[in-house]
Design an enzyme around this catalytic site. Sequence first.
Site, PDB file in Angstrom:
ATOM      1  N   HIS A  28      40.802  45.240  47.222  1.00 22.74           N
ATOM      2  CA  HIS A  28      41.029  45.680  45.843  1.00 22.74           C
ATOM      3  C   HIS A  28      40.364  47.029  45.560  1.00 22.74           C
ATOM      4  O   HIS A  28      40.121  47.361  44.398  1.00 22.74           O
ATOM      5  CB  HIS A  28      40.498  44.631  44.864  1.00 22.74           C
ATOM      6  CG  HIS A  28      41.240  43.328  44.910  1.00 22.74           C
ATOM      7  ND1 HIS A  28      42.549  43.198  44.497  1.00 22.74           N
ATOM      8  CD2 HIS A  28      40.849  42.101  45.324  1.00 22.74           C
ATOM      9  CE1 HIS A  28      42.944  41.937  44.658  1.00 22.74           C
ATOM     10  NE2 HIS A  28      41.931  41.257  45.160  1.00 22.74           N
ATOM     11  N   ARG A  53      35.716  43.579  54.087  1.00 27.74           N
ATOM     12  CA  ARG A  53      36.897  42.761  53.814  1.00 27.74           C
ATOM     13  C   ARG A  53      38.164  43.592  53.969  1.00 27.74           C
ATOM     14  O   ARG A  53      38.378  44.555  53.235  1.00 27.74           O
ATOM     15  CB  ARG A  53      36.834  42.186  52.391  1.00 27.74           C
ATOM     16  CG  ARG A  53      38.047  41.319  52.066  1.00 27.74           C
ATOM     17  CD  ARG A  53      37.870  40.531  50.789  1.00 27.74           C
ATOM     18  NE  ARG A  53      37.940  41.350  49.590  1.00 27.74           N
ATOM     19  CZ  ARG A  53      37.984  40.834  48.359  1.00 27.74           C
ATOM     20  NH1 ARG A  53      37.944  39.502  48.198  1.00 27.74           N
ATOM     21  NH2 ARG A  53      38.039  41.626  47.304  1.00 27.74           N
ATOM     22  N   ASP A  67      37.174  47.904  66.148  1.00 26.19           N
ATOM     23  CA  ASP A  67      36.963  49.100  66.960  1.00 26.19           C
ATOM     24  C   ASP A  67      36.116  50.135  66.224  1.00 26.19           C
ATOM     25  O   ASP A  67      35.381  50.904  66.847  1.00 26.19           O
ATOM     26  CB  ASP A  67      38.304  49.711  67.381  1.00 26.19           C
ATOM     27  CG  ASP A  67      38.981  48.932  68.501  1.00 26.19           C
ATOM     28  OD1 ASP A  67      38.339  48.036  69.067  1.00 26.19           O
ATOM     29  OD2 ASP A  67      40.158  49.225  68.799  1.00 26.19           O
ATOM     30  N   GLU A 132      40.277  30.557  48.403  1.00 23.13           N
ATOM     31  CA  GLU A 132      40.558  31.029  47.047  1.00 23.13           C
ATOM     32  C   GLU A 132      41.907  30.551  46.517  1.00 23.13           C
ATOM     33  O   GLU A 132      42.565  31.236  45.739  1.00 23.13           O
ATOM     34  CB  GLU A 132      40.456  32.557  46.976  1.00 23.13           C
ATOM     35  CG  GLU A 132      41.101  33.306  48.118  1.00 23.13           C
ATOM     36  CD  GLU A 132      40.754  34.792  48.124  1.00 23.13           C
ATOM     37  OE1 GLU A 132      40.263  35.297  47.096  1.00 23.13           O
ATOM     38  OE2 GLU A 132      40.978  35.430  49.156  1.00 23.13           O
ATOM     39  N   ASP A 158      40.566  34.190  42.081  1.00 23.85           N
ATOM     40  CA  ASP A 158      41.877  33.776  42.584  1.00 23.85           C
ATOM     41  C   ASP A 158      42.027  32.258  42.546  1.00 23.85           C
ATOM     42  O   ASP A 158      43.134  31.744  42.347  1.00 23.85           O
ATOM     43  CB  ASP A 158      42.080  34.305  44.004  1.00 23.85           C
ATOM     44  CG  ASP A 158      42.511  35.758  44.017  1.00 23.85           C
ATOM     45  OD1 ASP A 158      43.549  36.070  43.417  1.00 23.85           O
ATOM     46  OD2 ASP A 158      41.802  36.577  44.610  1.00 23.85           O
TER      47      ASP A 158
END
Length: 245
Positions: A28, A53, A67, A132, A158
Amino acid sequence: MWVCSGSPLIAELCAGSGLDWLLVDAEHSPNGLESILAQLQAVNGYPVEVLVRPPVNDTVLIKQYLDLGVQNLLVPMVNSVQEAEAAVAATRYPPHGVRGVGSALARASRWNRVPGYLARASETVSVTVQIESTAAVEAVKEILAVDGVDGIFLGPSDLAASMGVLGQQEHPKVRAAVEHCLAAAKTAGKPAGVNAFNPATARSYLAAGAAFVLVGADVAILARGSEALAAAFTKPSDGETPASY
């Protein structure tokens, strides 16, 4: 706390604050690969744990994050055992997973300067999955049992939407679902975290067994702090709308 601005400077400010952990968010927030890399570099050396995240549970994106040197993943919207298994597989090289091999090009291995990186890479990565939705709550015990899932994180916002009470993170049935998942994690012997900006709610979840809690966000602190300054030192020009500068 959340680190959402995309700024390495803000990430470094937060890293030196004394907090236990930061979450660099790309679901977000305006964070891409380059800004995540810069933030990892900015906070390196500070005594703080960093989770990152991704915007989605995607094999290719997770490969790129790893990576870059991301070691702690928070994977959003994991609603089933199959989705949890896919998240884990994305962090493991074959034959234990599907992570693509590019360590010679990657910061994670320090460009093949880390001896035995390919054999030991999974030891350097933690996978926390987000619970969620009502489906995820119903499957939480099975998700916790997935080999390679190191912990869970509850997203009340959520979850509230999934339960039909959008915007009501404090709704009794939302809190009950969170506490049910915290108890399931304790039984499974795995840590569980939760998002809770309300201090009383955060302390309640800690008392209920949460191992880690998100209690603020860089952008929220700046928004509320700047609003407080405006309220104290400016006069609204039209109703409640403050004058712009």
